[in-house]
Design an enzyme around this catalytic site. Structure first.
Site, PDB file in Angstrom:
ATOM      1  N   GLU A   1      61.019  20.289  48.136  1.00 39.15           N
ATOM      2  CA  GLU A   1      61.014  19.628  46.660  1.00 39.15           C
ATOM      3  C   GLU A   1      59.545  19.668  46.061  1.00 39.15           C
ATOM      4  OE1 GLU A   1      63.581  16.237  46.297  1.00 39.15           O
ATOM      5  OE2 GLU A   1      62.178  14.932  45.040  1.00 39.15           O
TER       6      GLU A   1
ATOM      7  N   ASP B   1      57.729  17.676  42.718  1.00 36.21           N
ATOM      8  CA  ASP B   1      57.924  16.631  42.271  1.00 36.21           C
ATOM      9  C   ASP B   1      56.733  16.250  41.065  1.00 36.21           C
ATOM     10  OD1 ASP B   1      60.219  16.022  43.370  1.00 36.21           O
ATOM     11  OD2 ASP B   1      59.350  14.588  44.659  1.00 36.21           O
TER      12      ASP B   1
ATOM     13  N   GLU C   1      56.636  12.744  38.879  1.00 40.66           N
ATOM     14  CA  GLU C   1      57.328  11.508  38.692  1.00 40.66           C
ATOM     15  C   GLU C   1      56.439  10.659  37.771  1.00 40.66           C
ATOM     16  OE1 GLU C   1      60.098  10.532  42.666  1.00 40.66           O
ATOM     17  OE2 GLU C   1      57.659  10.188  42.850  1.00 40.66           O
TER      18      GLU C   1
END
Length: 215
Positions: A28, A30, A32
């Site tokens: 993953e 990311d 955020e």
């Protein structure tokens, strides 16, 4: 992707833009965006999961208010490096360090996702600030989505055009001098947490950190 974040009181919310694999050994990449109380700054957290392991968080303040205008958030992901960009400014690099024993997410495809969710158990001041549901709905706005990539099934082990596309060419195998200066500017002025310098969580320096110029 261009995103305008949730305005006003966004404490407890996380707006996420990320790539994620579908198989058991989870990869993953990311972005955020951690909301905050009105007039308090957003925090941008990035993370990289490889082979099911993450714990590579970095956090920065942005040098603008992301709720006022659209700004661009993008990822360069190739065989050599992962680079996170904000308005074309590199804010983080994760190099391919397989030779150092660090797994690199390149053996399976990933899909692109975005979400806006409640994370008031940790997102704002470690969970001290809770989501104020009286301020709902919480709305982030998107535009200008664009992707260059290799289409592949979820079971694919490599890209059929590997090495032939623009993102695999020599100029994208490392940052240039200007990009490294900009990355250093972000490190010096806006970084508020870097797992590479956290000796409580990581008494031994993670092997990728020196190569990624995170120390």
């Amino acid at each position: 992707m261009q995103i305008k974040m949730v305005p006003g009181d966004s404490a407890g919310t996380v707006t996420a833009f990320y790539l994620s694999s579908q198989n058991s050994e989870h990869d993953e990449i990311d972005f955020e965006f951690l909301g905050n109380r009105t007039a308090q700054p957003y925090i941008l957290q990035t993370n990289v999961f490889t082979g099911g392991t993450g714990n590579r968080e970095q956090r920065i303040y942005l040098w603008f208010d992301p709720t006022k205008e659209y700004h661009s958030y993008s990822v360069l992901w190739n065989l050599y490096q992962i680079v996170f960009f904000v308005d074309d400014v590199p804010i983080r690099v994760f190099k391919n360090s397989k030779d150092l024993g660090v797994r690199f997410p390149f053996d399976q495809p990933m899909k692109i996702y975005s979400s806006l969710w409640n994370a008031d158990d940790w997102a704002t001041r470690g969970g001290l600030e809770k989501t104020d549901w009286a301020k709902a709905p919480f709305v982030a706005s998107y535009r200008g989505f664009h992707i260059d990539g290799c289409e592949a099934s979820v079971q694919a082990k490599f890209c059929a055009t590997q090495g032939k596309r623009w993102w695999d060419q020599k100029e994208f195998q490392d940052l240039d001098a200007l990009q490294y200066r900009r990355l250093r500017w972000v490190r010096q002025k806006y970084t508020i947490y870097n797992y590479c310098t956290d000796r409580v969580r990581f008494p031994t320096l993670p092997p990728e950190c020196k190569r990624d110029r995170d120390i």
